[in-house]
Design an enzyme around this catalytic site. Structure first.
Site, PDB file in Angstrom:
ATOM      1  N   TYR A 140     -17.791   6.640  22.960  1.00 15.85           N
ATOM      2  CA  TYR A 140     -19.001   6.243  23.434  1.00 15.85           C
ATOM      3  C   TYR A 140     -19.252   5.296  24.540  1.00 15.85           C
ATOM      4  O   TYR A 140     -18.542   4.228  24.487  1.00 15.85           O
ATOM      5  CB  TYR A 140     -19.967   5.822  22.319  1.00 15.85           C
ATOM      6  N   MET A 153     -21.038   2.042  26.393  1.00 15.92           N
ATOM      7  CA  MET A 153     -21.978   1.011  25.865  1.00 15.92           C
ATOM      8  C   MET A 153     -22.221  -0.286  27.134  1.00 15.92           C
ATOM      9  O   MET A 153     -21.404  -0.165  28.077  1.00 15.92           O
ATOM     10  CB  MET A 153     -21.833   0.342  24.639  1.00 15.92           C
TER      11      MET A 153
HETATM   12  O1  76R Z   1      -8.798  -7.212  22.029  1.00 16.81           O
HETATM   13  C1  76R Z   1      -8.777  -7.432  20.901  1.00 16.81           C
HETATM   14  O2  76R Z   1      -8.599  -6.955  19.965  1.00 16.81           O
HETATM   15  C2  76R Z   1      -9.513  -8.817  20.570  1.00 16.81           C
HETATM   16  C3  76R Z   1     -10.616  -9.151  19.988  1.00 16.81           C
HETATM   17  C4  76R Z   1     -11.624  -7.920  20.923  1.00 16.81           C
HETATM   18  C5  76R Z   1     -12.069  -7.803  21.978  1.00 16.81           C
HETATM   19  C6  76R Z   1     -11.995  -9.090  23.116  1.00 16.81           C
HETATM   20  C7  76R Z   1     -12.155  -6.960  19.990  1.00 16.81           C
HETATM   21  C8  76R Z   1     -11.812  -6.555  18.677  1.00 16.81           C
HETATM   22  N1  76R Z   1     -13.225  -6.332  20.741  1.00 16.81           N
HETATM   23  C9  76R Z   1     -13.305  -6.833  21.979  1.00 16.81           C
HETATM   24  C10 76R Z   1     -13.953  -6.506  23.244  1.00 16.81           C
HETATM   25 MN1  76R Z   1     -14.458  -4.703  20.041  1.00 16.81          MN
HETATM   26  N2  76R Z   1     -15.562  -2.891  19.667  1.00 16.81           N
HETATM   27  C11 76R Z   1     -16.722  -2.502  20.193  1.00 16.81           C
HETATM   28  C12 76R Z   1     -17.340  -1.620  19.540  1.00 16.81           C
HETATM   29  O3  76R Z   1     -20.358  -0.355  17.982  1.00 16.81           O
HETATM   30  C13 76R Z   1     -20.699  -1.361  18.440  1.00 16.81           C
HETATM   31  O4  76R Z   1     -21.097  -2.193  18.047  1.00 16.81           O
HETATM   32  C14 76R Z   1     -19.650  -1.964  19.619  1.00 16.81           C
HETATM   33  C15 76R Z   1     -18.534  -0.940  19.923  1.00 16.81           C
HETATM   34  C16 76R Z   1     -16.612  -1.495  18.248  1.00 16.81           C
HETATM   35  C17 76R Z   1     -16.980  -0.630  17.166  1.00 16.81           C
HETATM   36  C18 76R Z   1     -15.419  -2.478  18.517  1.00 16.81           C
HETATM   37  C19 76R Z   1     -14.249  -2.665  17.629  1.00 16.81           C
HETATM   38  N3  76R Z   1     -15.297  -4.860  21.845  1.00 16.81           N
HETATM   39  C20 76R Z   1     -15.128  -5.698  23.032  1.00 16.81           C
HETATM   40  C21 76R Z   1     -15.845  -5.404  24.130  1.00 16.81           C
HETATM   41  C22 76R Z   1     -15.835  -5.771  25.590  1.00 16.81           C
HETATM   42  C23 76R Z   1     -17.037  -6.867  25.739  1.00 16.81           C
HETATM   43  C24 76R Z   1     -16.912  -7.932  26.387  1.00 16.81           C
HETATM   44  O5  76R Z   1     -15.638  -8.163  27.005  1.00 16.81           O
HETATM   45  O6  76R Z   1     -18.113  -8.653  26.852  1.00 16.81           O
HETATM   46  C25 76R Z   1     -16.766  -4.276  23.672  1.00 16.81           C
HETATM   47  C26 76R Z   1     -17.916  -3.746  24.643  1.00 16.81           C
HETATM   48  C27 76R Z   1     -16.371  -3.902  22.300  1.00 16.81           C
HETATM   49  C28 76R Z   1     -17.044  -2.878  21.577  1.00 16.81           C
HETATM   50  N4  76R Z   1     -13.263  -4.624  18.442  1.00 16.81           N
HETATM   51  C29 76R Z   1     -12.392  -5.266  17.903  1.00 16.81           C
HETATM   52  C30 76R Z   1     -13.439  -3.616  17.534  1.00 16.81           C
HETATM   53  C31 76R Z   1     -12.280  -3.704  16.336  1.00 16.81           C
HETATM   54  C32 76R Z   1     -12.076  -2.651  15.328  1.00 16.81           C
HETATM   55  C33 76R Z   1     -11.608  -4.802  16.874  1.00 16.81           C
HETATM   56  C34 76R Z   1     -10.383  -5.322  16.192  1.00 16.81           C
HETATM   57  C35 76R Z   1      -9.084  -4.751  16.492  1.00 16.81           C
HETATM   58  C36 76R Z   1      -8.059  -5.113  15.691  1.00 16.81           C
HETATM   59  O7  76R Z   1      -7.662  -6.151  15.882  1.00 16.81           O
HETATM   60  O8  76R Z   1      -7.178  -4.091  15.516  1.00 16.81           O
END
Ligand code: 76R
Length: 280
Positions: free
Chosen positions: A168, A170
């Protein structure tokens, strides 16, 4: 960007998601032989594309009315994506596929914490912001991030081989009350740390691929999640909704959920049979 208000990020694969509706009714009107021929041709062509490109192509059967098939292309450039798009469109089976959605983005590793650290380091060195020496030192620090082996691996990893995919697009909200982009860096950094903390409790259960699409497509990020159990998506996304970064700032586009299958099984998809599990 070297702007202390903007987190730096590292860019990897150029990514094109393409969603198609498959006209199964018209497909079934072909003779068995025609279908077999087209299935064989398209499977071979997809396998060849997959092998020929420095990138990846993954296929998924989608559920629901929005689309039936999703192709996810990873490539090194827009040019390569353009070639892939044209090649797919000229396959015989494409006469039965109608493009209904697509999403263009670039795989991105966010560097909230590291960017703050880099600015602090330079400040401590007493360099005048944006002087030549400062710019050189900043770029050297950023280059270190690119060279970090773990980052390199993540920027150029293949599409995760998990059975289920959830995609998706966002945005982060830019409203009158809640505006992510007008929020102080330190607050955004803290929220992203908390976001990562919740995310990491799902480590091993899910692979997240974040791609940036500001200036490329209608939303700001594409989110791809991959898991072996679709309930992981529901639980994770629900839990995240309570997290400040999502609760206050998350705005979501359409959700596409489906079952990944190996390209060699493309004929099985066209036939409408149950798709075997993805092989590693
Ligand atoms: O990259 C990394 O793993 C480090 C931490 C991290 C970042 C920087 C991280 C971890 N995310 C990052 C950035 Mn994420 N993420 C989403 C969604 O549904 C929602 O509410 C939002 C959709 C999910 C489900 C999710 C899951 N993440 C981002 C960004 C960029 C934002 C910015 O730069 O301003 C978005 C839009 C976003 C959205 N995030 C994780 C996860 C999961 C499961 C992790 C842990 C990954 C792991 O360690 O295996």
């Amino acid at each position: 960007m070297r702007n202390p208000n903007v987190p730096e990020s590292l860019d990897g694969w150029h990514i094109l998601h393409r969603m198609f509706r498959f006209d199964r009714h018209r497909w079934e009107q072909l003779s068995g032989m025609q279908r077999d021929d087209l299935a064989r041709q398209s499977t071979q062509a997809l396998l060849q594309l997959h092998a020929a490109y420095d990138g990846d192509v993954s296929v998924a059967q989608l559920l629901g009315h929005k689309a039936d098939l999703m192709l996810t292309h990873y490539a090194r450039s827009f040019e390569q994506l353009a070639v892939l798009e044209t090649k797919i469109d000229s396959l015989g089976m494409s006469a039965f596929l109608r493009p209904v959605y697509s999403y263009l983005s670039v795989l991105e590793l966010g560097l909230y914490e590291a960017t703050a650290q880099m600015h602090k380091t330079l400040e401590a060195q007493g360099l005048e912001p944006h002087s030549e020496a400062w710019i050189q030192a900043f770029d050297a620090l950023l280059l270190e991030q690119t060279r970090e082996p773990r980052n390199g691996v993540r920027l150029w990893a293949k599409v995760p081989h998990r059975r289920y995919v959830c995609f998706y697009p966002m945005n982060k909200r830019r409203g009158e009350t809640y505006n992510w982009y007008a929020t102080p860096y330190e607050d955004r950094n803290r929220m992203m740390r908390e976001h990562g903390k919740i995310g990491r409790t799902y480590h091993g259960l899910v692979n997240q691929v974040i791609s940036g699409s500001t200036g490329f497509d209608e939303y700001e990020w594409g989110v791809d999640l991959y898991a072996d159990d679709p309930l992981v998506f529901k639980n994770l996304i629900y839990e995240m909704r309570f997290d400040e970064a999502s609760a206050r700032y998350g705005e979501f586009g359409p959700f596409y959920n489906g079952i990944q299958f190996s390209i060699a099984e493309f004929g099985t998809f066209l036939k409408g049979d149950v798709l075997p599990r993805l092989l590693d």
